[in-house]
Every structure is written in structure tokens, then in C-alpha cells.
Design a protein around this motif. Structure first.
Motif, PDB file in Angstrom:
ATOM      1  N   VAL A 125       0.855  -1.176   0.000  1.00  0.00           N
ATOM      2  CA  VAL A 125       0.000   0.000   0.000  1.00  0.00           C
ATOM      3  C   VAL A 125       0.890   1.224   0.000  1.00  0.00           C
ATOM      4  CG1 VAL A 125      -1.737   1.310   1.272  1.00  0.00           C
ATOM      5  CG2 VAL A 125      -1.829  -1.187   1.254  1.00  0.00           C
ATOM      6  N   THR A 127       0.988   5.252   0.451  1.00  0.00           N
ATOM      7  CA  THR A 127       0.146   6.260   1.103  1.00  0.00           C
ATOM      8  C   THR A 127       0.369   7.669   0.581  1.00  0.00           C
ATOM      9  OG1 THR A 127       1.766   6.540   2.860  1.00  0.00           O
ATOM     10  CG2 THR A 127       0.011   4.928   3.237  1.00  0.00           C
ATOM     11  N   SER A 128       1.253   7.853  -0.376  1.00  0.00           N
ATOM     12  CA  SER A 128       1.506   9.191  -0.864  1.00  0.00           C
ATOM     13  C   SER A 128       1.372   9.183  -2.387  1.00  0.00           C
ATOM     14  CB  SER A 128       2.915   9.621  -0.467  1.00  0.00           C
ATOM     15  OG  SER A 128       3.207  10.910  -0.947  1.00  0.00           O
ATOM     16  N   LYS A 130      -1.945   9.748  -2.288  1.00  0.00           N
ATOM     17  CA  LYS A 130      -3.161   9.279  -1.625  1.00  0.00           C
ATOM     18  C   LYS A 130      -3.040   7.760  -1.500  1.00  0.00           C
ATOM     19  CE  LYS A 130      -5.976   8.601  -5.714  1.00  0.00           C
ATOM     20  NZ  LYS A 130      -7.266   8.729  -6.293  1.00  0.00           N
ATOM     21  N   PRO A 131      -3.660   7.166  -0.444  1.00  0.00           N
ATOM     22  CA  PRO A 131      -3.527   5.712  -0.242  1.00  0.00           C
ATOM     23  C   PRO A 131      -4.058   4.912  -1.434  1.00  0.00           C
ATOM     24  CG  PRO A 131      -4.516   6.755   1.678  1.00  0.00           C
ATOM     25  CD  PRO A 131      -4.448   7.793   0.597  1.00  0.00           C
ATOM     26  N   ARG A 132      -3.283   3.942  -1.863  1.00  0.00           N
ATOM     27  CA  ARG A 132      -3.726   3.038  -2.922  1.00  0.00           C
ATOM     28  C   ARG A 132      -2.991   1.720  -2.779  1.00  0.00           C
ATOM     29  NH1 ARG A 132      -0.290   3.830  -8.065  1.00  0.00           N
ATOM     30  NH2 ARG A 132       1.404   5.080  -7.261  1.00  0.00           N
ATOM     31  N   ARG A 133      -3.699   0.655  -3.144  1.00  0.00           N
ATOM     32  CA  ARG A 133      -3.136  -0.685  -3.073  1.00  0.00           C
ATOM     33  C   ARG A 133      -2.521  -0.993  -4.438  1.00  0.00           C
ATOM     34  NH1 ARG A 133      -5.485  -5.377  -4.567  1.00  0.00           N
ATOM     35  NH2 ARG A 133      -4.414  -7.210  -3.857  1.00  0.00           N
TER      36      ARG A 133
END
Length: 146
Positions: A125, A127-128, A130-133
């Protein structure tokens, strides 16, 4: 009381001691008749008590040694486990320091985790900004594993 129960009238005893001189018990000679123990009998009883004390000391030292070996083995296992974890983290840091793009980070994390930990699933994941998997195509997906 043992003396009346056994009918003891004549008694001679020598102490049994540990390595520090603490008395652990006694080696006794008893008789049902009153008697004066000869010097030779007392020396013999003293020699027997010394032999018994030596055997007791050997047993005490043997138990202490076994306990010490157990403690040392447990410590060695803990230290080995800590060393293995430290080595894993060092390898991870060295491998990740060579990555420059997100795809390399994902592949490096996957390789590190799969090779050393054998997980059921590996996910990443970010987080920068924006959070994304980030999916791992070669890794099992827990949603599909069931």
C-alpha cells in the motif's frame, strides 16, 4: 522419634556435606546395644561419609551443568533468531536501497517476503500522495484464495 522406634542405643554419625561445606545429612552407624565406637570404626565411618559426600557433590555439579547447558542452549536459540531477523532486515534494506521506481519496490518487496517468509499473500500500500493498493500479479490474492 526414630531412635526409640528403631531401638537405637549405640549411635555414631558423620556429616554429609556439599562443596561449600553445608551439611546435607549424615551417615550413621547404629546398634541396639550400648557401645563405645573404636577409633578405627569412626575413621572408617568418616571415610565412608567423605565418599558419600563426594558422590553427592558430583550429582549436584552434574545437575548444575545440565541446567547451565539448557540455559545456554535457550540463549543461543534466542540470539540465533535475533540474528536471523537482523539479517533479513539488513538484506531488505540493501535490496530496497537499490530500487528507483515503484515497480522495482513492489518486485523487491515481493521477492524478499516470498523467499524468506513464505506468506500466503503479499500486498503493498502506497500512502503518498493518496492511499492506494498496488497489486502483485504473481502473488496469491486473499479474496481469491478462499
Amino acid at each position: 522419634m526414630a531412635i526409640p522406634d528403631l531401638g537405637v542405643v549405640g549411635y555414631a554419625g558423620m556429616p554429609l556435606t556439599d562443596g561449600d561445606g553445608h551439611v546435607l545429612g549424615s551417615l550413621c552407624a547404629i546398634d541396639t546395644e550400648p557401645r563405645r565406637w573404636t577409633q578405627q570404626e569412626l575413621v572408617l565411618l568418616e571415610d565412608l561419609a567423605a565418599a558419600c559426600s563426594a558422590e553427592l557433590r558430583l550429582r549436584i555439579v552434574s545437575r548444575q551443568r545440565e541446567h547451565a547447558y539448557g540455559v545456554a542452549a535457550a540463549s543461543a536459540r534466542r540470539y540465533r533468531s535475533a540474528l536471523d531477523r537482523s539479517q533479513l532486515l539488513l538484506n531488505a534494506a540493501a535490496s530496497l536501497s537499490e530500487t528507483t521506481v515503484l515497480a522495482e519496490v513492489r518486485q523487491t518487496v515481493r521477492d524478499l517476503v516470498i523467499s524468506d517468509l513464505k506468506p500466503v499473500y503479499v500486498g503493498l500500500v502506497v500512502t503518498s500522495p493518496k492511499p492506494r493498493r498496488i497489486s502483485c500479479p504473481a502473488c496469491p490474492n486473499p479474496a481469491r484464495a478462499s
